[in-house]
Design an enzyme around this catalytic site. Structure first.
Site, short mmCIF file in Angstrom:
data_model
loop_
_atom_site.label_atom_id
_atom_site.label_comp_id
_atom_site.label_asym_id
_atom_site.label_seq_id
_atom_site.Cartn_x
_atom_site.Cartn_y
_atom_site.Cartn_z
N PRO A 88 0.77 -1.26 0.00
CA PRO A 88 0.00 0.00 0.00
C PRO A 88 0.80 1.30 0.00
CG PRO A 88 0.00 -0.94 2.19
CD PRO A 88 0.71 -1.92 1.31
N CYS A 89 1.44 1.59 -1.12
CA CYS A 89 2.19 2.84 -1.24
C CYS A 89 1.26 4.07 -1.22
CB CYS A 89 3.06 2.83 -2.48
SG CYS A 89 2.20 2.37 -3.99
#
Length: 178
Positions: free
Chosen positions: A133-134
């Site tokens: 989850p950047c």
């Protein structure tokens, strides 16, 4: 050998890639680093890893936190993989900053400090967006910087998870994202 498949999301078409170990890529159409490390020789085929990724995405885009992780195979430098592993620890519905990740990485490596810009580069080159989850990483001032898929998609994902705060988050003045 890498295998590919596509997924129709609320944000448009997503290209998925996997090898025999797990998911190697998840890219939005027209994103900045689209299919950057996809092998020229690949085959369109529904593998178990790709099926499991689609199941994860179905749960995620329904507005729920998936309670499983599809098999993933992060391909990058040791530094990039260390950063991406930290991304995996950011809880659903929460955000962190590039600076906080750099401090965590420095501590892991026994250093007094680590460049937040270097961390930003690794975050920006994450090949498995959403699942790694950047999009949960923001600038310390609330800037929604650094999402290769585009700021509109980052905003959507944060809103979907309930972590978007009106007035706190804003698009950067200058962005390199599409």
């Amino acid at each position: 050998m890498q295998y590919t498949s596509t997924y129709e999301s609320p944000l448009g078409k997503i290209l998925l890639a996997a090898d025999d170990e797990g998911l190697t890529g998840l890219w939005f159409d027209k994103e900045k680093y689209y299919a950057l490390n996809l092998a020229p020789e690949h085959e369109e085929k529904e593998t178990p890893a790709l099926k499991e990724t689609k199941r994860w995405l179905d749960v995620y885009f329904s507005g729920k936190e998936p309670d499983f992780l599809p098999p993933i195979h992060m391909i990058g430098t040791s530094f990039q993989r260390d950063v991406w592993n930290i991304l995996l620890t950011i809880p659903y519905g929460k955000t962190t900053t590039y600076g906080a990740i750099s401090q965590q990485l420095a501590k892991q490596r026994g250093l007094t400090r680590m460049s937040a810009q270097a961390v930003g580069g690794a975050v920006g080159h994450n090949e498995i967006s959403i699942i790694v989850p950047c999009h949960r990483v923001v600038g310390k001032n609330g800037s929604l910087t650094g999402y290769a898929g585009g700021i509109d998609k980052k905003t959507y994902l944060l809103k979907l998870e309930g972590s978007y705060e009106e007035g706190r988050f804003f698009p950067p003045k200058h962005s390199t994202a599409p």
